[in-house]
Design an enzyme around this catalytic site. Structure first.
Site, PDB file in Angstrom:
ATOM      1  N   HIS A   1      35.220 -54.285  10.096  1.00 25.88           N
ATOM      2  CA  HIS A   1      36.727 -54.461   9.900  1.00 25.88           C
ATOM      3  C   HIS A   1      37.211 -54.177   8.461  1.00 25.88           C
ATOM      4  O   HIS A   1      37.021 -55.014   7.749  1.00 25.88           O
ATOM      5  CB  HIS A   1      37.361 -55.805  10.458  1.00 25.88           C
ATOM      6  CG  HIS A   1      36.898 -56.038  11.736  1.00 25.88           C
ATOM      7  ND1 HIS A   1      37.860 -55.655  13.006  1.00 25.88           N
ATOM      8  CD2 HIS A   1      35.686 -56.539  12.200  1.00 25.88           C
ATOM      9  CE1 HIS A   1      36.935 -56.119  14.068  1.00 25.88           C
ATOM     10  NE2 HIS A   1      35.916 -56.517  13.837  1.00 25.88           N
ATOM     11  N   LEU A   2      37.881 -53.069   8.157  1.00 23.40           N
ATOM     12  CA  LEU A   2      38.371 -52.737   6.897  1.00 23.40           C
ATOM     13  C   LEU A   2      39.883 -53.230   6.633  1.00 23.40           C
ATOM     14  O   LEU A   2      40.529 -53.293   5.388  1.00 23.40           O
ATOM     15  CB  LEU A   2      38.149 -51.421   6.444  1.00 23.40           C
ATOM     16  CG  LEU A   2      36.572 -50.961   6.329  1.00 23.40           C
ATOM     17  CD1 LEU A   2      36.657 -49.372   6.186  1.00 23.40           C
ATOM     18  CD2 LEU A   2      36.172 -51.651   5.275  1.00 23.40           C
ATOM     19  N   ARG A   3      40.538 -53.395   7.754  1.00 23.06           N
ATOM     20  CA  ARG A   3      41.966 -53.874   7.652  1.00 23.06           C
ATOM     21  C   ARG A   3      42.909 -52.818   7.176  1.00 23.06           C
ATOM     22  O   ARG A   3      42.549 -51.396   7.265  1.00 23.06           O
ATOM     23  CB  ARG A   3      42.280 -55.087   6.948  1.00 23.06           C
ATOM     24  CG  ARG A   3      41.334 -56.288   7.260  1.00 23.06           C
ATOM     25  CD  ARG A   3      41.364 -56.732   8.700  1.00 23.06           C
ATOM     26  NE  ARG A   3      40.847 -58.143   8.880  1.00 23.06           N
ATOM     27  CZ  ARG A   3      40.296 -58.275  10.214  1.00 23.06           C
ATOM     28  NH1 ARG A   3      40.425 -57.549  11.258  1.00 23.06           N
ATOM     29  NH2 ARG A   3      39.697 -59.496  10.405  1.00 23.06           N
TER      30      ARG A   3
ATOM     31  N   LYS B   1      36.114 -48.271  21.427  1.00 22.72           N
ATOM     32  CA  LYS B   1      35.897 -49.721  21.461  1.00 22.72           C
ATOM     33  C   LYS B   1      36.475 -50.420  22.613  1.00 22.72           C
ATOM     34  O   LYS B   1      37.668 -50.179  22.995  1.00 22.72           O
ATOM     35  CB  LYS B   1      36.337 -49.986  20.247  1.00 22.72           C
ATOM     36  CG  LYS B   1      36.211 -51.813  19.867  1.00 22.72           C
ATOM     37  CD  LYS B   1      34.816 -52.108  20.069  1.00 22.72           C
ATOM     38  CE  LYS B   1      34.610 -53.700  20.035  1.00 22.72           C
ATOM     39  NZ  LYS B   1      34.495 -54.187  18.669  1.00 22.72           N
TER      40      LYS B   1
ATOM     41  N   ASP C   1      30.049 -57.020  11.159  1.00 19.85           N
ATOM     42  CA  ASP C   1      31.124 -57.552  11.613  1.00 19.85           C
ATOM     43  C   ASP C   1      32.213 -58.143  10.621  1.00 19.85           C
ATOM     44  O   ASP C   1      32.758 -58.989  11.166  1.00 19.85           O
ATOM     45  CB  ASP C   1      31.230 -58.595  12.908  1.00 19.85           C
ATOM     46  CG  ASP C   1      32.404 -58.740  13.573  1.00 19.85           C
ATOM     47  OD1 ASP C   1      33.476 -57.921  13.578  1.00 19.85           O
ATOM     48  OD2 ASP C   1      32.508 -59.825  14.445  1.00 19.85           O
TER      49      ASP C   1
ATOM     50  N   HIS D   1      29.266 -51.679  12.277  1.00 23.89           N
ATOM     51  CA  HIS D   1      30.717 -52.574  12.846  1.00 23.89           C
ATOM     52  C   HIS D   1      31.387 -53.273  11.659  1.00 23.89           C
ATOM     53  O   HIS D   1      30.610 -54.132  11.054  1.00 23.89           O
ATOM     54  CB  HIS D   1      30.183 -53.441  13.793  1.00 23.89           C
ATOM     55  CG  HIS D   1      31.169 -54.463  14.437  1.00 23.89           C
ATOM     56  ND1 HIS D   1      31.107 -54.752  15.909  1.00 23.89           N
ATOM     57  CD2 HIS D   1      32.343 -54.765  13.992  1.00 23.89           C
ATOM     58  CE1 HIS D   1      32.256 -55.475  16.076  1.00 23.89           C
ATOM     59  NE2 HIS D   1      32.840 -55.548  14.886  1.00 23.89           N
TER      60      HIS D   1
ATOM     61  N   HIS E   1      40.145 -62.292   6.151  1.00 24.55           N
ATOM     62  CA  HIS E   1      41.358 -62.937   6.142  1.00 24.55           C
ATOM     63  C   HIS E   1      41.874 -63.492   4.886  1.00 24.55           C
ATOM     64  O   HIS E   1      40.949 -64.089   4.434  1.00 24.55           O
ATOM     65  CB  HIS E   1      41.333 -64.012   7.326  1.00 24.55           C
ATOM     66  CG  HIS E   1      41.143 -63.224   8.983  1.00 24.55           C
ATOM     67  ND1 HIS E   1      42.419 -62.708   9.528  1.00 24.55           N
ATOM     68  CD2 HIS E   1      40.003 -63.543   9.654  1.00 24.55           C
ATOM     69  CE1 HIS E   1      41.756 -62.270  10.646  1.00 24.55           C
ATOM     70  NE2 HIS E   1      40.650 -62.745  10.818  1.00 24.55           N
TER      71      HIS E   1
ATOM     72  N   ALA F   1      39.669 -66.216  13.543  1.00 23.28           N
ATOM     73  CA  ALA F   1      38.301 -65.727  13.650  1.00 23.28           C
ATOM     74  C   ALA F   1      37.966 -64.709  12.722  1.00 23.28           C
ATOM     75  O   ALA F   1      38.554 -63.546  12.802  1.00 23.28           O
ATOM     76  CB  ALA F   1      37.773 -65.566  15.026  1.00 23.28           C
TER      77      ALA F   1
END
EC number: 3.5.2.3
Length: 348
Positions: free
Chosen positions: A19-21, A103, A251, A17, A255, A267
């Site tokens: 997030h690579l953006r 997802k 996860d 899990h 940011h 978040a």
């Protein structure tokens, strides 16, 4: 007294899990994952979500183009479920090997989830097809009812949404992602081989007091939010048990600094740079290092029906200092445990 191990060799882990953006953020954060992890389940919640085979292929190509020379890394793409998603698109993507999983974001549950599902029973036909073809369902497990307290949203999700799904689709593979409560840990332990869960380093290392007492710490703010200590201890006990239903999912969710340190901060915890040393530190504290490899490198592939990685990584007992920040163009990203030292390092 048993001597402390000075090195740990485990099969190369996967991150189930992340997030690579995209764009500059992608090229900044990806190397921290691709250096250590062989594969990663890439979340589809870009500003324009990944809902088609074509968009998933294009995103995968952008990721592969950003992998540094010498890193062996395979992104595993996911499909963002929406109220109007075509079941044929979902099936084609899975059968072509483009989508590894789908997802489910309840609408407005987390970052870039406005396109998520507002009426979950309405997409039961998608779940029926996924069960038929063996496609895993990955779930952000929180209700979004404004009347439900943010600290109760995961527990309420189990009763209201997850259990009905599992009753109706008993052989649908489901990953209860980034679990944060004793309720969730107990539910997964009481489940069967069709139910698994990922656990993040921050939810194993910290609870809401760490985030809120003595000043607010925005770089520990993520969703699902950190819970009270009793829930943290239940998560630690679950991974220390050696149960094969729990596996590594960071996860990691970067940011830019100004988006975290603001009057309405985003978040997400960017933990990729310290993920494996952080997990090793937790398992050592729990006297459970014998279960570290399975959690990091065996349980996930087994659940997904994928081969385990052939190569290994080595952790050494050498202090590892996290940088205070990581450059991002004219800005920066603040990593998890910024400025802190961990006992374990990944041998380069």
């Amino acid at each position: 007294m048993t001597a402390q191990p000075q090195t740990l060799k485990i099969r190369r882990p996967d991150d189930w899990h992340i997030h690579l953006r995209d764009d500059e953020m992608l090229s900044t954060v990806l190397p921290y994952t691709s250096e250590v992890f062989a594969r990663a389940i890439v979340m589809p919640n870009l500003a324009q979500p990944i809902t088609t085979v074509a968009s998933a292929i294009a995103y995968r190509e952008r990721i592969l183009a950003a992998v540094p020379v010498g890193h062996k890394f395979t992104p595993l793409m996911t499909c963002y479920l929406t109220n109007s998603l075509d079941v044929k698109e979902l099936t084609t993507g899975f059968e072509q090997g483009v989508f590894t999983a789908a997802k489910l974001y309840p609408a407005n549950a987390t970052t870039n989830s406005t396109h998520g599902v507002s009426d979950i029973p309405a997409i039961y036909p998608l779940f029926e097809q996924m069960q038929k073809i063996g496609m895993p369902l990955l779930i952000h497990g929180e209700v979004t009812d404004a009347a439900v307290d943010i600290f109760d949203r995961e527990a309420r999700f189990i009763d209201q949404i997850l259990e009905p799904i599992r009753q109706k689709f008993p052989e649908l593979k489901i990953v209860f992602e980034h679990i944060t409560t004793k309720d969730a840990a107990d539910y997964v332990l009481a489940g069967n081989r069709f139910l698994g869960a990922t656990v993040t380093p921050q939810h194993l290392m910290f609870n809401r007091n760490h985030m809120l007492v003595g000043g607010i710490r925005p770089h520990l703010f993520c969703l699902p939010i950190l819970k009270r200590s009793t829930h943290q201890q239940a998560l630690r006990a679950a991974v220390a048990s050696g149960s094969d239903r729990f596996f590594l999912g960071t996860d990691s969710a970067p940011h830019a600094k100004h988006r975290k340190e603001s009057s309405c901060g985003c978040a997400g915890v960017f933990n990729a740079p310290a993920a494996l040393p952080a997990y090793a530190s937790v398992f050592e504290e729990l006297n459970a290092l014998q279960h570290l490899e399975a959690f990091c490198a065996l349980n996930g592939p087994r659940f997904y029906g994928l081969p385990v990685n052939d190569d290994v990584v080595e952790l050494v007992r050498t202090p590892f200092l996290q940088p205070e920040e990581i450059p991002l163009g004219n800005e920066s990203v603040i990593p998890f445990l910024a400025g802190q030292t961990l006992n374990w390092s990944v041998k380069r």
